[in-house]
Motif scaffolding. Structure first.
Motif, PDB file in Angstrom:
ATOM      1  N   GLN A 107       0.885  -1.378   0.128  1.00  0.00           N
ATOM      2  CA  GLN A 107      -0.157  -0.169   0.128  1.00  0.00           C
ATOM      3  C   GLN A 107       0.816   1.359  -0.041  1.00  0.00           C
ATOM      4  O   GLN A 107       0.550   2.125  -0.831  1.00  0.00           O
ATOM      5  N   ALA A 108       2.009   1.357   0.683  1.00  0.00           N
ATOM      6  CA  ALA A 108       2.794   2.468   0.745  1.00  0.00           C
ATOM      7  C   ALA A 108       3.358   2.542  -0.661  1.00  0.00           C
ATOM      8  O   ALA A 108       3.688   3.694  -0.910  1.00  0.00           O
ATOM      9  N   ASN A 109       3.883   1.513  -1.206  1.00  0.00           N
ATOM     10  CA  ASN A 109       4.378   1.758  -2.676  1.00  0.00           C
ATOM     11  C   ASN A 109       3.436   2.181  -3.647  1.00  0.00           C
ATOM     12  O   ASN A 109       3.990   2.914  -4.146  1.00  0.00           O
ATOM     13  N   ALA A 110       2.480   1.718  -3.510  1.00  0.00           N
ATOM     14  CA  ALA A 110       1.284   2.021  -4.438  1.00  0.00           C
ATOM     15  C   ALA A 110       0.956   3.503  -4.264  1.00  0.00           C
ATOM     16  O   ALA A 110       0.883   4.303  -5.148  1.00  0.00           O
ATOM     17  N   HIS A 111       0.629   3.938  -2.824  1.00  0.00           N
ATOM     18  CA  HIS A 111       0.642   5.471  -2.633  1.00  0.00           C
ATOM     19  C   HIS A 111       1.771   6.148  -3.069  1.00  0.00           C
ATOM     20  O   HIS A 111       1.396   7.232  -3.649  1.00  0.00           O
ATOM     21  N   ALA A 112       2.977   5.934  -2.875  1.00  0.00           N
ATOM     22  CA  ALA A 112       4.181   6.415  -3.480  1.00  0.00           C
ATOM     23  C   ALA A 112       4.134   6.930  -4.811  1.00  0.00           C
ATOM     24  O   ALA A 112       4.360   7.837  -5.358  1.00  0.00           O
ATOM     25  N   PHE A 113       3.599   5.727  -5.561  1.00  0.00           N
ATOM     26  CA  PHE A 113       3.734   5.643  -7.067  1.00  0.00           C
ATOM     27  C   PHE A 113       2.594   6.880  -7.600  1.00  0.00           C
ATOM     28  O   PHE A 113       2.869   7.945  -8.349  1.00  0.00           O
ATOM     29  N   HIS A 114       1.415   6.838  -6.828  1.00  0.00           N
ATOM     30  CA  HIS A 114       0.346   7.823  -7.180  1.00  0.00           C
ATOM     31  C   HIS A 114       0.921   9.135  -7.029  1.00  0.00           C
ATOM     32  O   HIS A 114       0.713  10.314  -7.850  1.00  0.00           O
ATOM     33  N   ASP A 115       1.621   9.276  -5.781  1.00  0.00           N
ATOM     34  CA  ASP A 115       2.091  10.700  -5.429  1.00  0.00           C
ATOM     35  C   ASP A 115       2.940  11.367  -6.497  1.00  0.00           C
ATOM     36  O   ASP A 115       3.112  12.312  -6.731  1.00  0.00           O
ATOM     37  N   ARG A 116       4.072  10.357  -6.600  1.00  0.00           N
ATOM     38  CA  ARG A 116       4.981  10.884  -7.759  1.00  0.00           C
ATOM     39  C   ARG A 116       4.348  11.066  -9.056  1.00  0.00           C
ATOM     40  O   ARG A 116       4.826  12.137  -9.720  1.00  0.00           O
ATOM     41  N   MET A 117       3.285  10.494  -9.586  1.00  0.00           N
ATOM     42  CA  MET A 117       2.487  10.745 -10.829  1.00  0.00           C
ATOM     43  C   MET A 117       1.900  12.290 -10.553  1.00  0.00           C
ATOM     44  O   MET A 117       2.051  13.073 -11.420  1.00  0.00           O
ATOM     45  N   THR A 118       1.311  12.438  -9.701  1.00  0.00           N
ATOM     46  CA  THR A 118       0.668  13.900  -9.230  1.00  0.00           C
ATOM     47  C   THR A 118       1.746  14.819  -9.185  1.00  0.00           C
ATOM     48  O   THR A 118       1.386  16.161 -10.022  1.00  0.00           O
ATOM     49  N   ARG A 119       2.737  14.540  -8.586  1.00  0.00           N
ATOM     50  CA  ARG A 119       3.828  15.655  -8.369  1.00  0.00           C
ATOM     51  C   ARG A 119       4.486  16.019  -9.750  1.00  0.00           C
ATOM     52  O   ARG A 119       5.009  17.163 -10.240  1.00  0.00           O
ATOM     53  N   LEU A 120       4.435  14.958 -10.717  1.00  0.00           N
ATOM     54  CA  LEU A 120       5.119  15.022 -11.933  1.00  0.00           C
ATOM     55  C   LEU A 120       4.145  15.738 -13.236  1.00  0.00           C
ATOM     56  O   LEU A 120       4.014  15.906 -14.445  1.00  0.00           O
ATOM     57  N   GLY A 121       2.866  15.883 -12.630  1.00  0.00           N
ATOM     58  CA  GLY A 121       1.670  16.632 -13.464  1.00  0.00           C
ATOM     59  C   GLY A 121       0.896  15.627 -14.284  1.00  0.00           C
ATOM     60  O   GLY A 121       0.238  15.924 -15.125  1.00  0.00           O
ATOM     61  N   MET A 122       0.901  14.161 -13.765  1.00  0.00           N
ATOM     62  CA  MET A 122       0.351  13.147 -14.503  1.00  0.00           C
ATOM     63  C   MET A 122      -0.785  12.922 -13.772  1.00  0.00           C
ATOM     64  O   MET A 122      -1.196  13.102 -12.593  1.00  0.00           O
ATOM     65  N   THR A 123      -1.958  12.254 -14.518  1.00  0.00           N
ATOM     66  CA  THR A 123      -3.327  12.076 -13.810  1.00  0.00           C
ATOM     67  C   THR A 123      -2.986  10.537 -13.210  1.00  0.00           C
ATOM     68  O   THR A 123      -2.848   9.664 -14.020  1.00  0.00           O
ATOM     69  N   PRO A 124      -3.211  10.309 -12.043  1.00  0.00           N
ATOM     70  CA  PRO A 124      -3.036   9.304 -11.461  1.00  0.00           C
ATOM     71  C   PRO A 124      -4.126   7.935 -11.972  1.00  0.00           C
ATOM     72  O   PRO A 124      -5.142   8.354 -12.495  1.00  0.00           O
ATOM     73  N   ALA A 125      -3.550   6.789 -12.175  1.00  0.00           N
ATOM     74  CA  ALA A 125      -4.301   5.867 -12.758  1.00  0.00           C
ATOM     75  C   ALA A 125      -4.947   4.781 -11.655  1.00  0.00           C
ATOM     76  O   ALA A 125      -4.351   4.703 -10.538  1.00  0.00           O
ATOM     77  N   ARG A 126      -6.182   4.007 -12.169  1.00  0.00           N
ATOM     78  CA  ARG A 126      -6.453   3.078 -11.107  1.00  0.00           C
ATOM     79  C   ARG A 126      -5.300   1.996 -10.813  1.00  0.00           C
ATOM     80  O   ARG A 126      -4.743   1.694 -11.816  1.00  0.00           O
ATOM     81  N   HIS A 127      -5.405   1.130  -9.830  1.00  0.00           N
ATOM     82  CA  HIS A 127      -4.521   0.163  -9.614  1.00  0.00           C
ATOM     83  C   HIS A 127      -5.307  -0.995  -9.073  1.00  0.00           C
ATOM     84  O   HIS A 127      -6.343  -0.960  -8.328  1.00  0.00           O
TER      85      HIS A 127
END
Length: 219
Positions: free
Chosen positions: A153-173
């Motif tokens: 869960q921590a890695n998935a959350h971190a992945f979405h957080d990085r996507m958001t910070r890079l200006g990307m739309t978080p995807a379903r997972h």
């Protein structure tokens, strides 16, 4: 979803050599050795249908698997694989890029990510490249049986957080395990949404040329 039939329909080295758009297609891609072939074998209930190798980059072409004569699972080359010449590496990446950006029958891209690791730059770079094409994208965190629940869960959350910070739309997972079977039904649920009714698809299939089937042969 019940698997009634699953067969290998050949490997393609370019978009032009891919089969006619007779079925909806669902592509699996990720870093080398992330578990694409193992996941396809889990989904099809056939241990040896997709060739599994411990050598990174074994999948170097676009591989098609026909399921229930209704849809294709598509195994794409792992990005970032080594131990091949620069020309070969670029060539197969071009084939995969053309497929992902232009293939009309492609309905969903399942991006496989190793659940044991924090966000990897190569995965984020792939996401940044593919987002402008506006394809349906599902992140699949693999090898969940090897990760603790909190770690996953921590890695998935971190992945979405990085996507958001890079200006990307978080995807379903979702998470899955080729060993335990976890996540299998969730993947099928995503596929089922795009499948036409059998009678309509049968009419479309009759329009497909038999020449292509003769061309690809059998696995």
């Amino acid at each position: 979803m019940k698997i009634l039939s699953a067969s290998y329909r050949g490997q393609m080295n370019s978009l032009e050599s891919c089969p006619p758009d007779s079925h909806p297609e669902f592509a699996f891609i990720g870093r080398s050795n992330v578990g694409k072939s193992s996941l396809i074998n889990l989904l099809t209930n056939q241990r040896g249908l997709a060739k599994v190798s411990t050598t990174p980059g074994k999948t170097k072409a676009i591989h098609f698997f026909e399921i229930n004569e209704r849809f294709f699972l598509v195994d794409l080359p792992g990005y970032g694989y080594a131990k091949v010449s620069k020309g070969v590496n670029e060539g197969f990446n071009v084939a995969a890029a053309d497929y992902l950006s232009q293939r009309k029958a492609l309905k969903t891209i399942f991006l496989l990510i190793d659940s044991r690791h924090e966000p990897q730059q190569i995965d984020l770079e792939f996401l940044a490249w593919i987002q402008p094409f506006q394809r349906e994208l599902i992140l699949v965190f693999t090898k969940s049986d090897l990760s603790k629940k909190d770690e996953l869960q921590a890695n998935a959350h971190a992945f979405h957080d990085r996507m958001t910070r890079l200006g990307m739309t978080p995807a379903r997972h979702l998470s899955c395990s080729s060993k335990s079977g976890a996540g299998k039904q969730l993947i099928f649920d995503q596929i089922q949404k795009h499948l036409p009714k059998p009678d309509k698809q049968a009419q479309q299939k009759r329009k497909v040329s038999s020449a292509w089937l003769k061309h690809v042969g059998k696995h």
